[in-house]
Motif scaffolding. Structure first.
Motif, PDB file in Angstrom:
ATOM      1  N   GLN A   1       4.162 -11.012  -5.632  1.00  0.00           N
ATOM      2  CA  GLN A   1       4.936 -10.989  -4.383  1.00  0.00           C
ATOM      3  C   GLN A   1       6.412 -10.794  -4.703  1.00  0.00           C
ATOM      4  O   GLN A   1       7.116 -10.063  -4.014  1.00  0.00           O
ATOM      5  N   ARG A   2       6.856 -11.424  -5.792  1.00  0.00           N
ATOM      6  CA  ARG A   2       8.250 -11.307  -6.194  1.00  0.00           C
ATOM      7  C   ARG A   2       8.546  -9.880  -6.703  1.00  0.00           C
ATOM      8  O   ARG A   2       9.527  -9.267  -6.331  1.00  0.00           O
ATOM      9  N   SER A   3       7.639  -9.347  -7.542  1.00  0.00           N
ATOM     10  CA  SER A   3       7.938  -8.050  -8.160  1.00  0.00           C
ATOM     11  C   SER A   3       7.763  -6.869  -7.203  1.00  0.00           C
ATOM     12  O   SER A   3       8.438  -5.852  -7.352  1.00  0.00           O
ATOM     13  N   THR A   4       6.855  -6.991  -6.236  1.00  0.00           N
ATOM     14  CA  THR A   4       6.625  -5.844  -5.353  1.00  0.00           C
ATOM     15  C   THR A   4       7.303  -5.992  -3.990  1.00  0.00           C
ATOM     16  O   THR A   4       7.446  -5.010  -3.267  1.00  0.00           O
ATOM     17  N   GLY A   5       7.669  -7.208  -3.631  1.00  0.00           N
ATOM     18  CA  GLY A   5       8.241  -7.432  -2.298  1.00  0.00           C
ATOM     19  C   GLY A   5       7.184  -7.350  -1.213  1.00  0.00           C
ATOM     20  O   GLY A   5       7.501  -7.254  -0.027  1.00  0.00           O
ATOM     21  N   MET A   6       5.912  -7.360  -1.609  1.00  0.00           N
ATOM     22  CA  MET A   6       4.810  -7.311  -0.634  1.00  0.00           C
ATOM     23  C   MET A   6       4.060  -8.641  -0.660  1.00  0.00           C
ATOM     24  O   MET A   6       4.108  -9.361  -1.647  1.00  0.00           O
ATOM     25  N   LYS A   7       3.353  -8.944   0.440  1.00  0.00           N
ATOM     26  CA  LYS A   7       2.586 -10.196   0.471  1.00  0.00           C
ATOM     27  C   LYS A   7       1.203 -10.006  -0.142  1.00  0.00           C
ATOM     28  O   LYS A   7       0.579 -10.935  -0.614  1.00  0.00           O
ATOM     29  N   ASP A   8       0.684  -8.791  -0.034  1.00  0.00           N
ATOM     30  CA  ASP A   8      -0.615  -8.479  -0.648  1.00  0.00           C
ATOM     31  C   ASP A   8      -0.707  -6.974  -0.864  1.00  0.00           C
ATOM     32  O   ASP A   8       0.299  -6.276  -0.684  1.00  0.00           O
ATOM     33  N   ALA A   9      -1.914  -6.489  -1.217  1.00  0.00           N
ATOM     34  CA  ALA A   9      -2.019  -5.114  -1.717  1.00  0.00           C
ATOM     35  C   ALA A   9      -2.162  -4.031  -0.645  1.00  0.00           C
ATOM     36  O   ALA A   9      -2.473  -2.887  -0.978  1.00  0.00           O
ATOM     37  N   VAL A  10      -1.943  -4.380   0.621  1.00  0.00           N
ATOM     38  CA  VAL A  10      -2.028  -3.331   1.650  1.00  0.00           C
ATOM     39  C   VAL A  10      -0.970  -3.566   2.728  1.00  0.00           C
ATOM     40  O   VAL A  10      -0.613  -4.713   3.013  1.00  0.00           O
ATOM     41  N   LEU A  11      -0.451  -2.457   3.269  1.00  0.00           N
ATOM     42  CA  LEU A  11       0.439  -2.532   4.428  1.00  0.00           C
ATOM     43  C   LEU A  11      -0.283  -1.829   5.575  1.00  0.00           C
ATOM     44  O   LEU A  11      -0.867  -0.757   5.378  1.00  0.00           O
ATOM     45  N   THR A  12      -0.249  -2.433   6.746  1.00  0.00           N
ATOM     46  CA  THR A  12      -0.929  -1.828   7.891  1.00  0.00           C
ATOM     47  C   THR A  12       0.013  -1.790   9.086  1.00  0.00           C
ATOM     48  O   THR A  12       0.907  -2.629   9.187  1.00  0.00           O
ATOM     49  N   GLY A  13      -0.221  -0.837   9.968  1.00  0.00           N
ATOM     50  CA  GLY A  13       0.611  -0.772  11.163  1.00  0.00           C
ATOM     51  C   GLY A  13       0.304   0.444  12.012  1.00  0.00           C
ATOM     52  O   GLY A  13      -0.500   1.306  11.633  1.00  0.00           O
ATOM     53  N   ILE A  14       0.956   0.487  13.152  1.00  0.00           N
ATOM     54  CA  ILE A  14       0.811   1.624  14.062  1.00  0.00           C
ATOM     55  C   ILE A  14       2.066   2.483  13.892  1.00  0.00           C
ATOM     56  O   ILE A  14       3.179   1.958  13.784  1.00  0.00           O
ATOM     57  N   CYS A  15       1.853   3.802  13.844  1.00  0.00           N
ATOM     58  CA  CYS A  15       3.004   4.677  13.589  1.00  0.00           C
ATOM     59  C   CYS A  15       2.819   6.004  14.311  1.00  0.00           C
ATOM     60  O   CYS A  15       1.834   6.207  15.025  1.00  0.00           O
ATOM     61  N   LYS A  16       3.784   6.847  14.116  1.00  0.00           N
ATOM     62  CA  LYS A  16       3.696   8.202  14.658  1.00  0.00           C
ATOM     63  C   LYS A  16       3.762   9.179  13.495  1.00  0.00           C
ATOM     64  O   LYS A  16       4.649   9.096  12.644  1.00  0.00           O
ATOM     65  N   ILE A  17       2.782  10.075  13.444  1.00  0.00           N
ATOM     66  CA  ILE A  17       2.792  11.133  12.430  1.00  0.00           C
ATOM     67  C   ILE A  17       2.804  12.447  13.207  1.00  0.00           C
ATOM     68  O   ILE A  17       1.843  12.761  13.910  1.00  0.00           O
ATOM     69  N   GLY A  18       3.910  13.162  13.116  1.00  0.00           N
ATOM     70  CA  GLY A  18       4.076  14.332  13.991  1.00  0.00           C
ATOM     71  C   GLY A  18       4.097  13.826  15.430  1.00  0.00           C
ATOM     72  O   GLY A  18       4.824  12.889  15.755  1.00  0.00           O
ATOM     73  N   GLU A  19       3.230  14.397  16.262  1.00  0.00           N
ATOM     74  CA  GLU A  19       3.173  13.983  17.656  1.00  0.00           C
ATOM     75  C   GLU A  19       2.106  12.914  17.889  1.00  0.00           C
ATOM     76  O   GLU A  19       1.905  12.458  19.011  1.00  0.00           O
ATOM     77  N   HIS A  20       1.398  12.557  16.820  1.00  0.00           N
ATOM     78  CA  HIS A  20       0.234  11.672  16.979  1.00  0.00           C
ATOM     79  C   HIS A  20       0.576  10.219  16.700  1.00  0.00           C
ATOM     80  O   HIS A  20       1.110   9.899  15.639  1.00  0.00           O
ATOM     81  N   ARG A  21       0.189   9.352  17.621  1.00  0.00           N
ATOM     82  CA  ARG A  21       0.227   7.931  17.312  1.00  0.00           C
ATOM     83  C   ARG A  21      -1.042   7.627  16.531  1.00  0.00           C
ATOM     84  O   ARG A  21      -2.131   8.104  16.886  1.00  0.00           O
ATOM     85  N   ALA A  22      -0.895   6.869  15.464  1.00  0.00           N
ATOM     86  CA  ALA A  22      -2.070   6.613  14.620  1.00  0.00           C
ATOM     87  C   ALA A  22      -1.971   5.223  14.007  1.00  0.00           C
ATOM     88  O   ALA A  22      -0.886   4.655  13.876  1.00  0.00           O
ATOM     89  N   ALA A  23      -3.147   4.686  13.659  1.00  0.00           N
ATOM     90  CA  ALA A  23      -3.197   3.421  12.920  1.00  0.00           C
ATOM     91  C   ALA A  23      -3.239   3.789  11.442  1.00  0.00           C
ATOM     92  O   ALA A  23      -4.070   4.599  11.020  1.00  0.00           O
ATOM     93  N   LEU A  24      -2.314   3.200  10.665  1.00  0.00           N
ATOM     94  CA  LEU A  24      -2.196   3.590   9.257  1.00  0.00           C
ATOM     95  C   LEU A  24      -2.271   2.370   8.337  1.00  0.00           C
ATOM     96  O   LEU A  24      -1.564   1.388   8.531  1.00  0.00           O
ATOM     97  N   GLY A  25      -3.135   2.481   7.336  1.00  0.00           N
ATOM     98  CA  GLY A  25      -3.216   1.440   6.300  1.00  0.00           C
ATOM     99  C   GLY A  25      -2.958   2.088   4.951  1.00  0.00           C
ATOM    100  O   GLY A  25      -3.547   3.123   4.643  1.00  0.00           O
ATOM    101  N   VAL A  26      -2.048   1.500   4.164  1.00  0.00           N
ATOM    102  CA  VAL A  26      -1.723   2.085   2.854  1.00  0.00           C
ATOM    103  C   VAL A  26      -1.824   1.008   1.781  1.00  0.00           C
ATOM    104  O   VAL A  26      -1.171  -0.028   1.871  1.00  0.00           O
ATOM    105  N   MET A  27      -2.627   1.273   0.778  1.00  0.00           N
ATOM    106  CA  MET A  27      -2.791   0.302  -0.311  1.00  0.00           C
ATOM    107  C   MET A  27      -1.761   0.559  -1.402  1.00  0.00           C
ATOM    108  O   MET A  27      -1.234   1.669  -1.530  1.00  0.00           O
ATOM    109  N   ASP A  28      -1.497  -0.482  -2.187  1.00  0.00           N
ATOM    110  CA  ASP A  28      -0.506  -0.376  -3.260  1.00  0.00           C
ATOM    111  C   ASP A  28      -1.140  -0.857  -4.562  1.00  0.00           C
ATOM    112  O   ASP A  28      -1.513  -2.024  -4.691  1.00  0.00           O
TER     113      ASP A  28
END
Ligand SMILES: [Zn+2]
Length: 310
Positions: free
Chosen positions: A127-154
Motif C-alpha cells: 500500500q505504501r509503495s504503490t499508493g493503492m489499497k489493493d490490486a485493482v482500481l474500479t470506476g465509471i468513466c467516459k471513453i470517447g463518447e461512451h460511458r463505461a464501467a472500467l476495472g484495471v488491475m495492477d
C-alpha cells in the motif's frame, strides 16, 4: 645459496615516532559533535538512478522519460513493459471522468497468514509503495463518447493477485454496470488467486462470474483485455469470459505455468505456447491490440457493440 631477507626491524621502521606529537588534552574537555558529512559510499551514487531502463527484448537502454511518454512501450522493438493501473486509466479515459468506486476497501488477514512476513505487513508495504489499497482500481468513466464501467488491475500490487477485495470490487463494478446498463471493460494482469487468503480468494472466481452472468443476461457488452501476464485463477474466471477478448502483444496468458503442463502431459510444448499470438492463432482470443491503439480500438468496439440495449 644464501638469500638476504629484509624485515621491518632491520629497516628500523618499527620504532618510528609520529611526525607531529598531538597536544596534551586539557582536563574536563567536552568534545563537540562530529560534523555530519554527506555520505558518499561510492562513485555510482553520482549517477542519478532510474533514468534509463534496459529493454529485456531488444537489449537497448531506453530513456525513462521516453518510455513514460510512450505508455511504457519500447520505442525500438515495441516491447510492452508493465504499466500501473493509474497510468493505464489516465491513458484510456477522458480527462477527469473517472469516478472511482470503493477506493478505501482493504483486505483483512482472515487466516492470520504468516510466511516470511505476515500478510498484514505485506499489505502495508505494498500500500505504501504503490499508493493503492489493493490490486485493482474500479470506476465509471467516459471513453470517447461512451460511458463505461472500467476495472484495471495492477501487477505491482502483490503480483496482481486476486483476493477478497479484488473479487468484491470487480463484482460491485459489474453489478453497477448491469444496474446502469453500461458496457464493461476489465483490463487484467495477475499471477492468480492470492494464497494469503486461501479459499476466500478462490471464491472470487465464482462470485465475479455470477455477476457477469447477470450482466450478459441484460444484453450488455463485456470487453476483457488481457495484459502480461494473465494467468491462473483470474484467467480461469472473469478474464476469459468476455464477449470480446483482446490481448496486448507478447502477453503471457494461461492457467498453469508451462513447466507444470510439460510435466503433467509429458509432451513437448509448441513454440510460442501461452503467448497472445499463439492464442490468437488457436482462437482463444479475438484480437491483439498494442497499448497505444487500445483507446481508439475500444471506442471502435463500443461503437460496434453499442451499449447492448438492442
Ligand atoms: Zn526494446
Amino acid at each position: 645459496m644464501a638469500t638476504t631477507t629484509f624485515n621491518k626491524k632491520t629497516l628500523g621502521l618499527e620504532s618510528a615516532e609520529p611526525a607531529v606529537t598531538p597536544p596534551p588534552v586539557p582536563p574536563n574537555t567536552t568534545f563537540a559533535k562530529k560534523p555530519k558529512l554527506p555520505s558518499r559510499k561510492s562513485k555510482k551514487r553520482d549517477i542519478p538512478e532510474g533514468l534509463w531502463t534496459k529493454c529485456p527484448k531488444c537489449g537497448n537502454m531506453v530513456f525513462d522519460k521516453e518510455l513514460d511518454e510512450n505508455l511504457k512501450v519500447c520505442p525500438r522493438c515495441q516491447h510492452h513493459f508493465t504499466i500501473g493501473a493509474r497510468e493505464r486509466i489516465h491513458s484510456l479515459v477522458e480527462t477527469c471522468t473517472f469516478e472511482e468506486m470503493d477506493a478505501s476497501m482493504t483486505s483483512m488477514d482472515v487466516l492470520t497468514f504468516t510466511g516470511v512476513a505476515s500478510y498484514t505487513s505485506k499489505l502495508e508495504d505494498y500500500q505504501r509503495s504503490t499508493g493503492m489499497k489493493d490490486a485493482v482500481l474500479t470506476g465509471i468513466c467516459k471513453i470517447g463518447e461512451h460511458r463505461a464501467a472500467l476495472g484495471v488491475m495492477d501487477f505491482g500490487f502483490l503480483g496482481g493477485s486476486m483476493g477478497s477485495v479484488v473479487g468484491e470490487k470487480l463484482a460491485r463494478l459489474i453489478e453497477k454496470a448491469t444496474e446502469k446498463t453500461l458496457p464493461l471493460i476489465i483490463i487484467s494482469t495477475s499471477g492468480g488467486a492470492r494464497m494469503y487468503e486461501g479459499m476466500f480468494s478462490l471464491m472470487q472466481m465464482a462470485k465475479t462470474c455470477a455477476a457477469l452472468a447477470y450482466h450478459t443476461k441484460a444484453r450488455l457488452p463485456y470487453i476483457s483485455v488481457l495484459t502480461h501476464p494473465t494467468t491462473a485463477g483470474v484467467m480461469a474466471s472473469y478474464a476469459s469470459v468476455g464477449d470480446l477478448i483482446i490481448a496486448e502483444p507478447g502477453a503471457m496468458i494461461g492457467f498453469a505455468g508451462p513447466r507444470v503442463i510439460k510435466d503433467t502431459t509429458q509432451a513437448e510444448l509448441p513454440p510460442g505456447f501461452q503467448t497472445a499470438e499463439f492464442l490468437l492463432d488457436h482462437g482463444l482470443i479475438d484480437a491483439i491490440v498494442s497499448r497505444k491503439e487500445l483507446k481508439p480500438k475500444l471506442i471502435e468496439y463500443l461503437n460496434y457493440m453499442g451499449n447492448g440495449r438492442g
